[in-house]
Design an enzyme around this catalytic site. Structure first.
Site, mmCIF file in Angstrom:
data_model
loop_
_atom_site.group_PDB
_atom_site.id
_atom_site.type_symbol
_atom_site.label_atom_id
_atom_site.label_comp_id
_atom_site.label_asym_id
_atom_site.label_seq_id
_atom_site.Cartn_x
_atom_site.Cartn_y
_atom_site.Cartn_z
ATOM 1 N N HIS A 166 0.861 -1.193 0.000
ATOM 2 C CA HIS A 166 0.000 0.000 0.000
ATOM 3 C C HIS A 166 0.894 1.238 0.000
ATOM 4 C CE1 HIS A 166 -3.116 2.825 1.225
ATOM 5 N NE2 HIS A 166 -3.987 1.899 0.844
ATOM 6 N N ASP B 267 -7.984 -5.263 0.113
ATOM 7 C CA ASP B 267 -8.485 -6.067 -1.017
ATOM 8 C C ASP B 267 -8.160 -7.541 -0.884
ATOM 9 O OD1 ASP B 267 -7.550 -3.219 -2.630
ATOM 10 O OD2 ASP B 267 -9.592 -3.999 -2.783
HETATM 11 C C1 SDX Z 1 -6.196 0.139 -2.736
HETATM 12 O O1 SDX Z 1 -4.449 4.664 -1.889
HETATM 13 C C2 SDX Z 1 -5.341 4.014 -1.283
HETATM 14 O O2 SDX Z 1 -5.724 4.358 -0.195
HETATM 15 C C3 SDX Z 1 -5.899 2.814 -2.019
HETATM 16 C C4 SDX Z 1 -6.916 1.995 -1.255
HETATM 17 C C5 SDX Z 1 -8.162 2.762 -0.980
HETATM 18 O O3 SDX Z 1 -8.888 2.391 -0.058
HETATM 19 O O4 SDX Z 1 -8.468 3.694 -1.756
HETATM 20 O O5 SDX Z 1 -6.357 1.562 -0.027
HETATM 21 C C6 SDX Z 1 -7.338 0.766 -2.038
HETATM 22 O O6 SDX Z 1 -5.961 0.491 -3.850
HETATM 23 C C7 SDX Z 1 -5.342 -0.856 -2.002
HETATM 24 C C8 SDX Z 1 -4.108 -1.335 -2.854
HETATM 25 C C9 SDX Z 1 -4.615 -2.416 -3.812
HETATM 26 N N1 SDX Z 1 -3.583 -2.742 -4.790
HETATM 27 C C10 SDX Z 1 -2.953 -3.947 -4.770
HETATM 28 O O7 SDX Z 1 -3.118 -4.795 -3.897
HETATM 29 C C11 SDX Z 1 -2.046 -4.179 -5.965
HETATM 30 C C12 SDX Z 1 -0.697 -4.732 -5.476
HETATM 31 N N2 SDX Z 1 -0.036 -3.667 -4.728
HETATM 32 C C13 SDX Z 1 0.946 -2.876 -5.482
HETATM 33 O O8 SDX Z 1 0.582 -2.613 -6.808
HETATM 34 C C14 SDX Z 1 1.467 -1.688 -4.679
HETATM 35 O O9 SDX Z 1 1.726 -2.142 -3.421
HETATM 36 C C15 SDX Z 1 0.627 -0.439 -4.581
HETATM 37 C C16 SDX Z 1 0.268 0.111 -5.899
HETATM 38 C C17 SDX Z 1 -0.613 -0.704 -3.799
HETATM 39 C C18 SDX Z 1 1.452 0.624 -3.821
HETATM 40 O O10 SDX Z 1 2.526 0.879 -4.593
HETATM 41 P P1 SDX Z 1 3.602 2.022 -4.139
HETATM 42 O O11 SDX Z 1 3.373 2.551 -2.799
HETATM 43 O O12 SDX Z 1 3.692 2.998 -5.250
HETATM 44 O O13 SDX Z 1 4.865 1.201 -3.920
HETATM 45 P P2 SDX Z 1 5.807 0.793 -5.072
HETATM 46 O O14 SDX Z 1 5.002 0.327 -6.257
HETATM 47 O O15 SDX Z 1 6.787 1.888 -5.269
HETATM 48 O O16 SDX Z 1 6.483 -0.475 -4.419
HETATM 49 C C19 SDX Z 1 7.532 -0.300 -3.478
HETATM 50 C C20 SDX Z 1 8.357 -1.562 -3.636
HETATM 51 C C21 SDX Z 1 8.703 -1.834 -5.090
HETATM 52 O O17 SDX Z 1 9.930 -2.549 -5.095
HETATM 53 P P3 SDX Z 1 11.267 -1.704 -5.528
HETATM 54 O O18 SDX Z 1 10.975 -1.093 -6.885
HETATM 55 O O19 SDX Z 1 11.428 -0.665 -4.446
HETATM 56 O O20 SDX Z 1 12.329 -2.770 -5.539
HETATM 57 O O21 SDX Z 1 7.586 -2.692 -3.198
HETATM 58 C C22 SDX Z 1 7.367 -3.575 -4.306
HETATM 59 C C23 SDX Z 1 7.633 -2.782 -5.574
HETATM 60 O O22 SDX Z 1 8.089 -3.644 -6.594
HETATM 61 N N3 SDX Z 1 5.974 -3.972 -4.229
HETATM 62 C C24 SDX Z 1 5.540 -5.217 -4.402
HETATM 63 C C25 SDX Z 1 4.150 -5.142 -4.205
HETATM 64 N N4 SDX Z 1 3.804 -3.881 -3.938
HETATM 65 C C26 SDX Z 1 4.921 -3.149 -3.965
HETATM 66 N N5 SDX Z 1 6.173 -6.367 -4.694
HETATM 67 C C27 SDX Z 1 5.411 -7.477 -4.804
HETATM 68 N N6 SDX Z 1 4.085 -7.490 -4.630
HETATM 69 C C28 SDX Z 1 3.421 -6.344 -4.318
HETATM 70 N N7 SDX Z 1 2.094 -6.359 -4.133
#
Ligand code: SDX
Length: 431
Positions: free
Chosen positions: A307, A365
């Site tokens: 998140h 989720d």
């Molecule tokens: C919702 O914003 C909100 O409040 C949203 C929400 C709401 O109520 O409105 O809470 C609802 O959208 C919840 C999130 C649902 N999405 C998912 O479950 C999809 C999977 N999650 C990822 O796509 C990700 O965690 C995000 C998009 C939710 C957050 O991404 P960020 O904060 O931009 O973090 P990032 O993408 O920069 O990731 C940081 C690191 C990265 O690694 P590095 O590039 O630093 O090496 O963590 C890794 C990412 O690759 N990473 C993951 C991961 N999520 C982040 N690696 C594996 N699996 C994951 N799920």
């Protein structure tokens, strides 16, 4: 002495002081509204990870502590003690309703649940296999074509009617999207049912027989709506605010929010979680997928994990987990293989140093999809349900934006990295 921060421009040697403001909770902000005028420079913050877009008093999140407050009340207290409409009133009005206010609000919403009959025809323009979110984007945007008497955003009374209409009609629109996709007749709302009961009725009842509401499922549905109601300046809420900042009518703004929520990185994650669990298939395959999620060269991500704000457990996921066990217990499917797989995935991920180091915990989720599937919803409806619930937050945030004297049309700038000006060559001379 007002608190400031000083920016020293090493190229000019000039220093610039910017005021620092504090809210009631959370990080302070550096007020950079004069930055461009003073320095000729912009800030650069793709994804707005360090940017406060507005001053809001609706929802507060502490990602490190796993705290979520709606108008100061903890989500755990609200989910355990309130109905969804009680939380909706709180988000809209800023205070929990007293009994008289609750009765009036509930009646107002109830009597706005029906739709203009011609909207039924709108659905028939879609293919039966249209994704319900595609239908929702279309029909919600079309509401502005039907409810002209509540599109003047400068009229507080019209804003309130539009707000009530949006909250009231979303379950009806959503249930109709589902009915249309399975070729069953639309079910009209019933005024003797509460919000969650009415939604289950419109979704699962058929004209051929009475539909018996399961109180455990209705309570779980209501709680799922509460857990998805609002979440500060997330992507879809920011979309609604940006659309609203131009003066667009509320129905068009909510349609924009639905479009943004659809993305798998945001509200589409609950549907993506179920697809991911189906792809993993068996507990024995969890290790392979955990490794794929850790591989930077592999686009696979563990859906339902991570998140932008929560770098600790999403408090909603905790409540959702409890509801998951209640619902599966009520339905007698506690040994659901999907839940077993999800629990094993959660256990392994929470022990894995990659996820611990990157602070990737289950979000709201992760469990919602399992509950919704157990309740009989197809995965394509999961994000639609998220949109039904989040409409309350979008509407509350939209009203706050409209009433904010500091608000102006949202118009970010950019770091330009394109071509510098160059001479034009006519097509005939381009070979
Ligand atoms: C919702 O914003 C909100 O409040 C949203 C929400 C709401 O109520 O409105 O809470 C609802 O959208 C919840 C999130 C649902 N999405 C998912 O479950 C999809 C999977 N999650 C990822 O796509 C990700 O965690 C995000 C998009 C939710 C957050 O991404 P960020 O904060 O931009 O973090 P990032 O993408 O920069 O990731 C940081 C690191 C990265 O690694 P590095 O590039 O630093 O090496 O963590 C890794 C990412 O690759 N990473 C993951 C991961 N999520 C982040 N690696 C594996 N699996 C994951 N799920």
């Amino acid at each position: 002495m007002p608190e400031t921060v000083t920016l020293v421009d090493n190229t000019t040697g000039k220093s610039h002081d910017f005021p620092v403001s504090s809210g009631t909770l959370g990080p302070k902000v550096i007020d950079i509204r004069s930055l461009y005028a003073e320095t000729g420079m912009f800030t650069y913050d793709p994804g707005f990870t360090s940017t406060a877009s507005c001053d809001s008093s609706i929802t507060y999140i502490d990602g490190d502590e796993g705290v979520l407050l709606h108008r100061g009340y903890a989500i755990e207290d609200l989910a355990s003690n309130c109905s969804f409409l009680e939380v909706a009133y709180l988000l809209l009005e800023g205070e929990l309703p007293d009994n008289a206010q609750m009765e009036t609000f509930e009646k107002t919403i109830t009597y706005h649940t029906m739709l203009h009959e011609q909207l039924m025809g709108f659905y028939r323009g879609f293919r039966r296999d249209a994704h319900p979110m595609a239908i929702m984007c279309g029909v919600v945007g079309a509401l502005s074509a039907f409810y002209h008497d509540s599109t003047d955003i400068t009229d507080q009374k019209q804003r309130l009617i539009a707000s009530h209409r949006m909250i009231a009609k979303m379950p009806t629109l959503a249930a109709m999207a589902y009915k249309y996709s399975i070729g069953q007749p639309f079910m009209y709302p019933r005024n003797d049912l509460n919000y969650a009961e009415n939604f289950l009725h419109m979704t699962f009842a058929v004209p051929a027989e009475d539909y018996k509401i399961n109180p455990v499922l209705a309570k779980a549905m209501d709680r799922i709506f509460i857990l998805h109601a609002d979440h500060e300046q997330n992507a879809s809420t920011s979309t609604v605010r940006l659309a609203g900042s131009s003066g667009a009518n509320p129905f068009a703004c909510i349609a924009a929010g639905i479009a943004s929520l659809w993305g798998p990185a945001h509200g589409g994650a609950n549907e993506a979680v179920l697809k991911m669990l189906a792809e993993i298939g068996h507990v024995d395959n969890v290790g392979e997928f955990i490794n794929r999620a850790k591989d930077r060269d592999d686009p696979f991500r563990l859906m339902g994990f991570g998140h932008r704000v929560y770098k600790h457990y999403d408090p909603r996921a905790t409540v959702m987990r409890e509801s998951c066990h209640e619902v599966l217990g009520e339905l007698g499917i506690e040994n659901d293989p999907l839940l077993a797989l999800a629990m094993e995935l959660e256990r392994i991920a929470l022990e894995d140093e990659y996820f611990v180091e990157k602070k990737l915990y289950p979000n709201v989720d992760f469990y919602s999809g399992i509950i919704l599937k157990a309740m009989g919803f197809p995965t394509s409806m999961f994000t639609v349900l998220f949109a039904v619930a989040r409409t309350v937050g979008w509407v509350a945030q939209w009203n706050e934006m409209i009433e904010d004297p500091m608000q102006k049309i949202g118009r970010p700038r950019q770091l330009y990295s394109g071509a510098v000006q160059r001479d034009f060559t006519a097509l005939k001379d381009r070979g």
